[in-house]
Design a protein around this motif. Structure first.
Motif, PDB file in Angstrom:
ATOM      1  N   ALA A  69       2.025  13.110  -7.766  1.00 41.54           N
ATOM      2  CA  ALA A  69       2.473  14.210  -6.911  1.00 41.54           C
ATOM      3  C   ALA A  69       1.645  14.278  -5.632  1.00 41.54           C
ATOM      4  O   ALA A  69       2.168  14.536  -4.543  1.00 41.54           O
ATOM      5  CB  ALA A  69       2.388  15.534  -7.678  1.00 41.54           C
ATOM      6  N   GLY A  70       0.332  14.010  -5.776  1.00 38.92           N
ATOM      7  CA  GLY A  70      -0.523  14.002  -4.596  1.00 38.92           C
ATOM      8  C   GLY A  70      -0.188  12.879  -3.645  1.00 38.92           C
ATOM      9  O   GLY A  70      -0.163  13.063  -2.422  1.00 38.92           O
ATOM     10  N   ALA A  71       0.102  11.694  -4.212  1.00 39.73           N
ATOM     11  CA  ALA A  71       0.481  10.552  -3.386  1.00 39.73           C
ATOM     12  C   ALA A  71       1.809  10.805  -2.682  1.00 39.73           C
ATOM     13  O   ALA A  71       2.003  10.424  -1.522  1.00 39.73           O
ATOM     14  CB  ALA A  71       0.559   9.291  -4.242  1.00 39.73           C
ATOM     15  N   GLU A  72       2.744  11.457  -3.382  1.00 37.76           N
ATOM     16  CA  GLU A  72       4.041  11.783  -2.798  1.00 37.76           C
ATOM     17  C   GLU A  72       3.877  12.735  -1.611  1.00 37.76           C
ATOM     18  O   GLU A  72       4.505  12.572  -0.560  1.00 37.76           O
ATOM     19  CB  GLU A  72       4.941  12.420  -3.861  1.00 37.76           C
ATOM     20  CG  GLU A  72       6.281  12.908  -3.361  1.00 37.76           C
ATOM     21  CD  GLU A  72       7.332  11.819  -3.332  1.00 37.76           C
ATOM     22  OE1 GLU A  72       8.486  12.126  -2.984  1.00 37.76           O
ATOM     23  OE2 GLU A  72       7.006  10.654  -3.631  1.00 37.76           O
ATOM     24  N   ALA A  73       3.012  13.737  -1.782  1.00 41.82           N
ATOM     25  CA  ALA A  73       2.782  14.702  -0.702  1.00 41.82           C
ATOM     26  C   ALA A  73       2.138  14.030   0.507  1.00 41.82           C
ATOM     27  O   ALA A  73       2.485  14.323   1.660  1.00 41.82           O
ATOM     28  CB  ALA A  73       1.901  15.847  -1.209  1.00 41.82           C
ATOM     29  N   GLU A  74       1.211  13.099   0.234  1.00 43.20           N
ATOM     30  CA  GLU A  74       0.552  12.396   1.340  1.00 43.20           C
ATOM     31  C   GLU A  74       1.541  11.496   2.074  1.00 43.20           C
ATOM     32  O   GLU A  74       1.537  11.430   3.311  1.00 43.20           O
ATOM     33  CB  GLU A  74      -0.613  11.569   0.788  1.00 43.20           C
ATOM     34  CG  GLU A  74      -1.455  10.912   1.867  1.00 43.20           C
ATOM     35  CD  GLU A  74      -2.638  10.153   1.297  1.00 43.20           C
ATOM     36  OE1 GLU A  74      -3.445   9.626   2.107  1.00 43.20           O
ATOM     37  OE2 GLU A  74      -2.759  10.070   0.053  1.00 43.20           O
ATOM     38  N   LEU A  75       2.402  10.818   1.305  1.00 40.24           N
ATOM     39  CA  LEU A  75       3.411   9.953   1.928  1.00 40.24           C
ATOM     40  C   LEU A  75       4.399  10.777   2.742  1.00 40.24           C
ATOM     41  O   LEU A  75       4.799  10.372   3.840  1.00 40.24           O
ATOM     42  CB  LEU A  75       4.147   9.163   0.845  1.00 40.24           C
ATOM     43  CG  LEU A  75       5.253   8.212   1.324  1.00 40.24           C
ATOM     44  CD1 LEU A  75       4.667   7.127   2.221  1.00 40.24           C
ATOM     45  CD2 LEU A  75       5.986   7.596   0.140  1.00 40.24           C
ATOM     46  N   LYS A  76       4.760  11.945   2.246  1.00 36.26           N
ATOM     47  CA  LYS A  76       5.690  12.817   2.963  1.00 36.26           C
ATOM     48  C   LYS A  76       5.093  13.280   4.288  1.00 36.26           C
ATOM     49  O   LYS A  76       5.762  13.245   5.334  1.00 36.26           O
ATOM     50  CB  LYS A  76       6.041  14.025   2.102  1.00 36.26           C
ATOM     51  CG  LYS A  76       6.991  15.010   2.790  1.00 36.26           C
ATOM     52  CD  LYS A  76       7.335  16.181   1.880  1.00 36.26           C
ATOM     53  CE  LYS A  76       8.280  17.156   2.582  1.00 36.26           C
ATOM     54  NZ  LYS A  76       8.643  18.296   1.702  1.00 36.26           N
ATOM     55  N   ALA A  77       3.815  13.676   4.259  1.00 34.93           N
ATOM     56  CA  ALA A  77       3.169  14.144   5.479  1.00 34.93           C
ATOM     57  C   ALA A  77       3.075  13.029   6.515  1.00 34.93           C
ATOM     58  O   ALA A  77       3.330  13.240   7.713  1.00 34.93           O
ATOM     59  CB  ALA A  77       1.779  14.687   5.145  1.00 34.93           C
ATOM     60  N   ARG A 118      -2.103   5.316   8.451  1.00 31.15           N
ATOM     61  CA  ARG A 118      -3.001   5.230   7.304  1.00 31.15           C
ATOM     62  C   ARG A 118      -2.460   6.057   6.152  1.00 31.15           C
ATOM     63  O   ARG A 118      -2.111   7.227   6.304  1.00 31.15           O
ATOM     64  CB  ARG A 118      -4.396   5.720   7.680  1.00 31.15           C
ATOM     65  CG  ARG A 118      -5.405   5.581   6.538  1.00 31.15           C
ATOM     66  CD  ARG A 118      -6.807   5.908   6.991  1.00 31.15           C
ATOM     67  NE  ARG A 118      -7.765   5.775   5.903  1.00 31.15           N
ATOM     68  CZ  ARG A 118      -9.088   5.913   6.048  1.00 31.15           C
ATOM     69  NH1 ARG A 118      -9.577   6.198   7.253  1.00 31.15           N
ATOM     70  NH2 ARG A 118      -9.889   5.779   5.016  1.00 31.15           N
ATOM     71  N   LEU A 119      -2.383   5.433   4.964  1.00 29.00           N
ATOM     72  CA  LEU A 119      -1.966   6.108   3.745  1.00 29.00           C
ATOM     73  C   LEU A 119      -3.033   5.852   2.697  1.00 29.00           C
ATOM     74  O   LEU A 119      -3.178   4.736   2.203  1.00 29.00           O
ATOM     75  CB  LEU A 119      -0.609   5.598   3.269  1.00 29.00           C
ATOM     76  CG  LEU A 119      -0.042   6.235   1.998  1.00 29.00           C
ATOM     77  CD1 LEU A 119       0.200   7.724   2.220  1.00 29.00           C
ATOM     78  CD2 LEU A 119       1.248   5.540   1.580  1.00 29.00           C
ATOM     79  N   GLY A 120      -3.815   6.886   2.383  1.00 30.57           N
ATOM     80  CA  GLY A 120      -4.929   6.703   1.462  1.00 30.57           C
ATOM     81  C   GLY A 120      -5.987   5.837   2.104  1.00 30.57           C
ATOM     82  O   GLY A 120      -6.460   6.113   3.215  1.00 30.57           O
ATOM     83  N   GLN A 121      -6.339   4.738   1.461  1.00 34.58           N
ATOM     84  CA  GLN A 121      -7.340   3.809   1.986  1.00 34.58           C
ATOM     85  C   GLN A 121      -6.707   2.617   2.683  1.00 34.58           C
ATOM     86  O   GLN A 121      -7.410   1.684   3.056  1.00 34.58           O
ATOM     87  CB  GLN A 121      -8.251   3.330   0.849  1.00 34.58           C
ATOM     88  CG  GLN A 121      -9.036   4.448   0.177  1.00 34.58           C
ATOM     89  CD  GLN A 121      -9.909   3.935  -0.951  1.00 34.58           C
ATOM     90  OE1 GLN A 121      -9.776   2.796  -1.386  1.00 34.58           O
ATOM     91  NE2 GLN A 121     -10.818   4.774  -1.422  1.00 34.58           N
ATOM     92  N   HIS A 122      -5.408   2.643   2.848  1.00 35.63           N
ATOM     93  CA  HIS A 122      -4.712   1.485   3.404  1.00 35.63           C
ATOM     94  C   HIS A 122      -4.059   1.832   4.739  1.00 35.63           C
ATOM     95  O   HIS A 122      -3.568   2.944   4.938  1.00 35.63           O
ATOM     96  CB  HIS A 122      -3.652   0.982   2.424  1.00 35.63           C
ATOM     97  CG  HIS A 122      -4.192   0.621   1.080  1.00 35.63           C
ATOM     98  ND1 HIS A 122      -4.861  -0.556   0.826  1.00 35.63           N
ATOM     99  CD2 HIS A 122      -4.176   1.296  -0.099  1.00 35.63           C
ATOM    100  CE1 HIS A 122      -5.226  -0.607  -0.442  1.00 35.63           C
ATOM    101  NE2 HIS A 122      -4.821   0.514  -1.022  1.00 35.63           N
TER     102      HIS A 122
END
Length: 396
Positions: A69-77, A118-122
């Motif tokens: 869910a956290g990854a989804e929110a980050e990708l959405k933003a 940038r998404l996370g560390q990538h």
């Protein structure tokens, strides 16, 4: 609070994102493992891509729900931030491409080539990010992508502006090495035929003498000396019966489809078929957007535009020393280099006078829609497949 048209377009685009993993895929995986099911044999084909979104331990999926869910929110933003930088016309073009699933002819989405996100560390280049959001959630690296020849960025090494339209790219089909033994197919058909006037219309069915476009017979289209007007001809088969005439290909790219909006090419839906088999009719209806056949610098590529797998057999997809061939399964959205001219000429043994004087089916690629064939199938030969193509290349 009133929303602008651009913000509405961004919201619509986000709703069109590719699912991370659907129940439909899980149902197919379950069906493929049922003993004695037809899908069991389908799953044994040499697979090129696909299936990357499913884990091997379904029971543990719930443990990562919070992280997902956290990854989804980050990708959405991140996606919203990227999309909001686009102009309204660019958003409309991107939405048209995504909603039509690549069927419509949409313009290139040209953005600065050096603009990464940038998404996370990538760090993700924009083409990779948009392909990940709208087509392949399991996509990791740009090396997994192949740009389609109709794109403005095709063939450009270091452009300032790079097309980021996700439907102007395809997923590259990587071949396994070494290949699994169960999907091998004898290479005896590479031997020349005994009759010098025979036509390599089909390995299993033999040749026919229907009239081809322009009033030429099949043998004239295939073997007219010095004729460079076409680089290949395409035959469409339903089981052991060829439907329609040979289609001569002169343009570098050809769409072969059953139902494609704005389609321009070889429309199988316009051919008159007398086959009443329910299986043939069912498979025919699934061809949909079909495939794109493209002659490029390094060979001939096949892009699967349909919603179902295709199966390909080609002499140049295997090790030159091998005496058996693979039937390769290519998933929707993937591209594969189906034919390599240099390999074909080396397999032909150009110094062998006998090979030069007779037709050689190593310049033929066979493609089946939806259904595969081979030693682990009830369909041993491609002539048992409901709907399939034979692509015969001009070797002159």
């Amino acid at each position: 609070m009133f929303r602008t048209k651009r913000s509405l377009l961004v919201r619509r685009l986000w709703r069109c994102r590719a699912p991370g993993g659907g129940g439909e895929e899980e149902e197919e995986a379950t069906a493929a493992t049922e003993p004695g099911s037809a899908a069991t044999n389908e799953a044994r084909a040499h697979v090129c891509g696909g299936g990357g979104g499913r884990g091997c331990c379904p029971g543990k999926a719930g443990r990562g729900t919070r992280a997902a869910a956290g990854a989804e929110a980050e990708l959405k933003a991140l996606t919203h931030a990227v999309l909001k930088r686009l102009k309204e016309r660019q958003l409309e073009g991107l939405l048209h491409a995504v909603e039509s699933r690549g069927a419509a002819r949409t313009p290139c989405l040209l953005l600065p080539a050096k603009a990464d996100s940038r998404l996370g560390q990538h760090w993700y280049p924009l083409p990779l990010l948009l392909c990940k959001v709208f087509r392949w959630p399991d996509l990791r690296h740009c090396s997994e992508l192949k740009r389609l020849c109709g794109c403005e960025s095709y063939g450009k090494a270091h452009p300032e502006l790079l097309c980021c339209n996700p439907h102007h790219l395809s997923r590259l089909c990587e071949l396994e090495s070494p290949p699994p033994p169960y999907s091998r197919y004898p290479m005896d058909f590479l031997k020349p035929t005994d009759c010098p006037d025979s036509v390599p219309s089909s390995t299993e069915t033999g040749g026919t003498n229907c009239l081809a476009p322009g009033g030429l017979s099949d043998s004239q289209v295939l073997q007219e000396p010095g004729d460079r007007s076409h680089w290949c001809v395409v035959a469409y088969w339903e089981e052991k019966t060829r439907v329609g005439r040979l289609y001569s290909v002169q343009e570098p790219s050809l769409d072969i489809f059953y139902d494609l909006p704005q389609g321009n090419g070889f429309c199988l839906g316009q051919l008159n078929s007398d086959n009443k088999s329910q299986l043939v009719q069912k498979v025919r209806s699934k061809i949909g957007y079909g495939i794109q056949l493209t002659k490029e610098v390094d060979g001939v590529w096949v892009y699967n535009r349909s919603s179902y797998p295709i199966f390909i057999k080609s002499a140049t997809l295997d090790n030159p020393d091998s005496r058996t061939l693979l039937v390769h399964k290519v998933f929707p959205g993937f591209s594969i280099k189906a034919f390599d001219y240099e390999k074909a000429y080396s397999l032909q043994r150009p110094n062998d006078h006998e090979f030069m004087q007779q037709p050689w089916t190593g310049f033929t690629v066979q493609i089946s829609f939806v259904k595969g064939w081979g030693q682990c199938y009830t369909r041993q030969f491609i002539s048992s497949c409901p709907c399939w193509l034979e692509v015969i290349f001009n070797n002159r």
